[in-house]
Design a protein around this motif. Structure first.
Motif, PDB file in Angstrom:
ATOM      1  N   GLU A  53     -13.370  -2.478  13.724  1.00  0.00           N
ATOM      2  CA  GLU A  53     -11.997  -2.763  12.790  1.00  0.00           C
ATOM      3  C   GLU A  53     -12.564  -3.246  11.490  1.00  0.00           C
ATOM      4  OE1 GLU A  53      -7.927  -5.332  12.442  1.00  0.00           O
ATOM      5  OE2 GLU A  53      -8.960  -5.086  14.343  1.00  0.00           O
ATOM      6  N   LYS A  54     -13.431  -4.200  11.608  1.00  0.00           N
ATOM      7  CA  LYS A  54     -14.099  -4.570  10.193  1.00  0.00           C
ATOM      8  C   LYS A  54     -14.856  -3.523   9.748  1.00  0.00           C
ATOM      9  CE  LYS A  54     -14.617  -9.591  11.194  1.00  0.00           C
ATOM     10  NZ  LYS A  54     -15.692 -10.476  11.505  1.00  0.00           N
ATOM     11  N   ARG A  55     -15.573  -2.805  10.374  1.00  0.00           N
ATOM     12  CA  ARG A  55     -16.375  -1.554   9.872  1.00  0.00           C
ATOM     13  C   ARG A  55     -15.417  -0.436   9.200  1.00  0.00           C
ATOM     14  NH1 ARG A  55     -18.127   3.581  10.066  1.00  0.00           N
ATOM     15  NH2 ARG A  55     -20.343   4.086   9.788  1.00  0.00           N
ATOM     16  N   SER A  56     -14.418  -0.260  10.075  1.00  0.00           N
ATOM     17  CA  SER A  56     -13.445   0.771   9.586  1.00  0.00           C
ATOM     18  C   SER A  56     -12.581   0.342   8.203  1.00  0.00           C
ATOM     19  CB  SER A  56     -12.293   1.149  10.316  1.00  0.00           C
ATOM     20  OG  SER A  56     -11.204   1.906  10.066  1.00  0.00           O
ATOM     21  N   ILE A  57     -12.488  -1.114   8.059  1.00  0.00           N
ATOM     22  CA  ILE A  57     -11.905  -1.709   6.901  1.00  0.00           C
ATOM     23  C   ILE A  57     -13.043  -1.298   5.786  1.00  0.00           C
ATOM     24  CG2 ILE A  57     -11.064  -3.563   5.587  1.00  0.00           C
ATOM     25  CD1 ILE A  57      -9.893  -4.257   8.455  1.00  0.00           C
ATOM     26  N   GLY A  60     -13.482   2.265   4.702  1.00  0.00           N
ATOM     27  CA  GLY A  60     -12.389   2.571   3.699  1.00  0.00           C
ATOM     28  C   GLY A  60     -12.393   2.253   2.271  1.00  0.00           C
ATOM     29  N   PHE A  61     -12.728   0.757   2.280  1.00  0.00           N
ATOM     30  CA  PHE A  61     -13.138   0.222   0.888  1.00  0.00           C
ATOM     31  C   PHE A  61     -14.087   0.951   0.153  1.00  0.00           C
ATOM     32  CE2 PHE A  61     -15.236  -2.827  -1.685  1.00  0.00           C
ATOM     33  CZ  PHE A  61     -14.342  -3.274  -2.523  1.00  0.00           C
ATOM     34  N   ALA A  62     -15.371   1.185   0.546  1.00  0.00           N
ATOM     35  CA  ALA A  62     -16.429   2.062   0.002  1.00  0.00           C
ATOM     36  C   ALA A  62     -15.943   3.316  -0.296  1.00  0.00           C
ATOM     37  CB  ALA A  62     -17.532   1.840   1.075  1.00  0.00           C
ATOM     38  N   GLU A  63     -15.164   4.056   0.348  1.00  0.00           N
ATOM     39  CA  GLU A  63     -14.903   5.349   0.290  1.00  0.00           C
ATOM     40  C   GLU A  63     -13.998   5.523  -0.967  1.00  0.00           C
ATOM     41  OE1 GLU A  63     -15.935   8.524   1.413  1.00  0.00           O
ATOM     42  OE2 GLU A  63     -17.585   7.079   2.176  1.00  0.00           O
ATOM     43  N   GLN A  64     -13.007   4.654  -1.076  1.00  0.00           N
ATOM     44  CA  GLN A  64     -12.043   4.548  -2.323  1.00  0.00           C
ATOM     45  C   GLN A  64     -12.739   4.242  -3.520  1.00  0.00           C
ATOM     46  OE1 GLN A  64      -9.264   1.680  -0.851  1.00  0.00           O
ATOM     47  NE2 GLN A  64      -7.717   3.198  -0.176  1.00  0.00           N
TER      48      GLN A  64
END
Length: 128
Positions: A53-57, A60-64
């Motif tokens: 879950e932390k990785r997914s968040i 997403g932050f990095a991709e944005q």
């Protein structure tokens, strides 16, 4: 695991009453070990789930933020217009179809939609 009954496994041997009691004791120890291992697996799985879950968040932050550095953001409107015009079919009149240029390009983002719909050279080539 070592078993004093190894030679009897996988055949039709019938244990004595005393051996059956010993086997029951071995099974209790085995079941307790299985229970401890299952509990440890559950705990580790919860940790893995939390890390995923932390990785997914974080992903997403990095991709944005990576999107903010996209070279396409640096293109000027006139360059984008020329790219859109170059995407038009040359051998026929383009249709108002969301599956091909130029209407397909209006689905990328709101600024590309605005550019595509406000470029006279594109609008005059469309067949309705």
């Amino acid at each position: 695991m070592d078993s004093p009954f190894q030679q009897h496994l996988g055949n039709n041997y019938v244990p004595t009453v005393n051996e059956a009691n010993q086997i029951q004791d071995l099974l209790k120890i085995s079941d307790q070990s299985l229970h401890c291992i299952d509990a440890e697996i559950d705990q580790l799985q919860r940790q893995v789930d939390l890390l995923q879950e932390k990785r997914s968040i974080l992903h997403g932050f990095a991709e944005q933020h990576r999107a903010l550095l996209s070279p396409a953001r640096k293109l000027t409107q006139d360059i984008i217009e020329e790219i859109f015009i170059a995407c038009l079919p040359e051998n026929r009149t383009p249709y108002m179809s969301a599956m091909e240029a130029p209407m397909l390009l209006t689905r990328i983002c709101s600024s590309w939609r605005r550019i595509a719909l406000s470029t006279p050279r594109i609008c005059t080539k469309l067949s309705y």
